[in-house]
Write a protein that holds these residues in place. Structure first.
Motif, short mmCIF file in Angstrom:
data_model
loop_
_atom_site.label_atom_id
_atom_site.label_comp_id
_atom_site.label_asym_id
_atom_site.label_seq_id
_atom_site.Cartn_x
_atom_site.Cartn_y
_atom_site.Cartn_z
N ALA A 14 10.93 -19.93 2.11
CA ALA A 14 11.69 -19.10 3.07
C ALA A 14 13.17 -19.42 2.95
CB ALA A 14 11.19 -19.30 4.49
N ALA A 15 13.74 -19.07 1.81
CA ALA A 15 15.06 -19.59 1.41
C ALA A 15 16.25 -18.92 2.08
CB ALA A 15 15.20 -19.45 -0.11
N ARG A 16 16.06 -17.83 2.76
CA ARG A 16 17.21 -17.02 3.16
C ARG A 16 18.26 -17.81 3.94
NH1 ARG A 16 17.55 -10.82 5.07
NH2 ARG A 16 19.64 -10.87 5.96
N GLN A 17 17.86 -18.56 4.95
CA GLN A 17 18.85 -19.30 5.74
C GLN A 17 19.48 -20.44 4.94
OE1 GLN A 17 16.29 -19.91 9.33
NE2 GLN A 17 17.97 -18.91 10.41
N LEU A 29 16.12 -19.32 -9.09
CA LEU A 29 15.60 -19.58 -7.75
C LEU A 29 14.13 -19.20 -7.69
CD1 LEU A 29 16.06 -19.98 -4.58
CD2 LEU A 29 16.63 -17.54 -4.56
N PHE A 30 13.36 -19.95 -6.88
CA PHE A 30 11.96 -19.62 -6.62
C PHE A 30 11.71 -19.82 -5.14
CE2 PHE A 30 7.39 -20.03 -6.37
CZ PHE A 30 6.90 -19.24 -7.40
N ASP A 31 11.18 -18.80 -4.48
CA ASP A 31 10.88 -18.88 -3.05
C ASP A 31 9.37 -18.81 -2.88
OD1 ASP A 31 10.38 -18.31 -0.31
OD2 ASP A 31 12.38 -17.48 -0.07
N THR A 32 8.76 -19.88 -2.41
CA THR A 32 7.30 -19.93 -2.30
C THR A 32 6.76 -18.98 -1.24
OG1 THR A 32 7.46 -21.85 -0.83
CG2 THR A 32 7.12 -22.29 -3.18
N GLN A 33 7.55 -18.61 -0.26
CA GLN A 33 7.06 -17.65 0.74
C GLN A 33 6.88 -16.27 0.12
OE1 GLN A 33 9.46 -16.07 4.21
NE2 GLN A 33 7.94 -17.25 5.36
N ILE A 34 7.87 -15.84 -0.66
CA ILE A 34 7.76 -14.56 -1.35
C ILE A 34 6.62 -14.59 -2.36
CG2 ILE A 34 8.93 -13.00 -2.95
CD1 ILE A 34 11.55 -13.71 -1.54
N ALA A 35 6.54 -15.68 -3.13
CA ALA A 35 5.48 -15.80 -4.13
C ALA A 35 4.11 -15.76 -3.46
CB ALA A 35 5.66 -17.08 -4.92
N ALA A 36 3.99 -16.41 -2.31
CA ALA A 36 2.71 -16.44 -1.60
C ALA A 36 2.30 -15.05 -1.13
CB ALA A 36 2.78 -17.40 -0.42
N MET A 37 3.26 -14.22 -0.70
CA MET A 37 2.93 -12.86 -0.28
C MET A 37 2.45 -12.03 -1.47
SD MET A 37 5.63 -11.70 2.68
CE MET A 37 7.16 -12.12 1.88
N GLN A 57 4.76 -13.08 5.54
CA GLN A 57 5.61 -14.13 6.10
C GLN A 57 4.82 -15.43 6.30
OE1 GLN A 57 8.97 -13.55 6.54
NE2 GLN A 57 8.53 -11.58 5.62
N VAL A 58 4.05 -15.82 5.31
CA VAL A 58 3.19 -16.99 5.44
C VAL A 58 4.04 -18.24 5.64
CG1 VAL A 58 3.08 -17.30 2.92
CG2 VAL A 58 1.31 -18.29 4.38
N GLY A 59 3.64 -19.09 6.59
CA GLY A 59 4.39 -20.28 6.93
C GLY A 59 4.12 -21.43 5.97
N TYR A 60 5.05 -22.37 5.92
CA TYR A 60 4.92 -23.53 5.05
C TYR A 60 3.69 -24.36 5.41
CZ TYR A 60 6.19 -27.89 2.64
OH TYR A 60 6.19 -29.00 1.84
#
Length: 385
Positions: free
Chosen positions: A84-87, A103-111, A118-121
């Motif tokens: 959830a890298a946005r902030q 860059l790699f964002d695991t929240q986006i990858a998880a979706m 919007q899966v949480g960590y």
């Protein structure tokens, strides 16, 4: 655990990270009392179960330069992994004018990999790393020092488990051929326009149904003042005035301090002399704005002639496609997108890139009457006509 507070130590860790395929990163910050996020802590971990994980403390190390970190961000041989890298990205863009690349964002990858919207960590830690997070330090004031051992362990957990999650999701994306889908989403995350609010355009973020040119002119002037003041003083815009108070002032249009004092919604902070003078000047500027300079709301979406039956069919198609692909529906298209397609709009994000392949092409065929939908048990099928 090691805490870095000097430029030299930060540079040494970042040099080690440059030799790795990836590094996991997270931040802790506060924003309740400021316009810009206050960076309180950075956590980073190198690959492998024994890979070093460190805390970088910009509060204790107030003289420390962040340039070694920014140099790592520019080093394209090492992937920078966030959740959830946005902030986090906003902080680094505002403070260092830099985005991590690649860059790699695991929240986006998880979706994209079927873990829901919007899966949480914490969910990913449980499902992928098979661990449980200690949540006792979740509501910590990260600006206070010293940090307890529990707080430090909690912070480090945000990057140590992330290693397992990243490796799992990266492998899944390679297996299902969807790495390009994630890269397309990440390109949107690194658009500077997302993190830059120009005072002149601040009025567009305020929701109102009133389309009067003069009313919108005052709204624009008030929003411009509020954004400029909040940025300059580094205070939340709500401390200057909230949206409901701004809309009230655009309606009542006070000319004097006495008239301003009759506002029902303006808080005490907004009645202070400096802000009060700015409000009155903004109202005056809005009232004097030339007709050709007055803002106009794009009413095209309000005037859309949505075919409700087609919109319902598109929702069924989206559900079927998302389930078949294992992708969160909202990542593909929003409800507003479906209504827009049903109304004949075609210049939409959901009709481009990977979404066009995943959903858009069949959505357009459905609109043209080239396919139909049928049901068999719990399965929805696409039938070419």
């Amino acid at each position: 655990m090691r805490t870095i507070i000097t430029t030299e130590d930060l540079a040494a860790f970042c040099l080690a990270a440059k030799a790795e395929a990836y590094v996991t990163i997270d931040t802790e910050f506060l924003r309740e009392r400021t316009y810009w996020s206050k960076l309180c802590l950075i956590q980073m971990a190198l690959p492998g179960a024994q890979g070093e994980a460190v805390l970088v403390d910009p509060i204790e190390g107030h003289a420390m330069s962040m340039e070694p970190l920014y140099d790592l961000f520019r080093h394209e041989a090492t992937v920078k992994v966030f959740h959830a890298a946005r902030q986090d990205l906003e902080i680094f863009f505002v403070e260092g004018n830099v985005f991590p690349k690649p860059l790699f964002d695991t929240q986006i990858a998880a979706m994209v990999c079927g873990f829901g919207e919007q899966v949480g960590y914490e969910t990913l830690v449980k499902k992928i790393a098979k661990e449980n997070l200690d949540k006792t330090s979740r509501f910590t004031d990260w600006s206070r020092r010293p940090l307890s051992d529990a707080q430090q362990e909690y912070a480090l957990a945000d990057v140590t488990h992330l290693r397992v999650i990243y490796e799992f999701l990266a492998a899944q994306l390679a297996k299902n051929g969807r790495s390009a889908w994630v890269e397309e989403e990440l390109a949107l995350l690194t658009d500077p326009a997302i993190y830059t609010v120009e005072p002149e355009e601040a009025w567009t973020r305020i929701k109102t149904r009133t389309t009067s040119g003069r009313f919108l002119a005052v709204v624009k002037a008030l929003a411009r003042f509020r954004e400029s003041y909040a940025q300059g003083q580094n205070v939340p815009r709500s401390r200057v005035m909230k949206d409901d108070a701004l809309l009230e002032l655009a309606s009542t249009r006070p000319q004097t301090v006495e008239e301003l004092g009759r506002s029902r919604l303006l808080m005490r902070e907004g009645r202070k002399a400096e802000i009060a003078e700015g409000i009155l000047a903004a109202v005056k500027a809005g009232l004097e704005m030339r007709p050709e300079d007055m803002p106009k709301i794009d009413a095209s979406r309000e005037q859309m002639q949505v075919n409700p039956a087609l919109a319902d069919l598109l929702r069924v198609l989206l559900k079927a496609k998302s389930e078949a692909l294992g992708v969160a529906p909202r990542l593909i298209a929003s409800s507003a997108d479906l209504d827009a397609i049903a109304a004949g709009e075609r210049d939409l994000e959901t009709l481009s890139g990977w979404r066009l392949e995943a959903f858009g092409e069949d959505a357009l065929r459905l609109c043209r009457g080239e396919i139909a939908l049928s049901a068999k048990g719990n399965e929805v099928r696409v039938i070419r006509l």
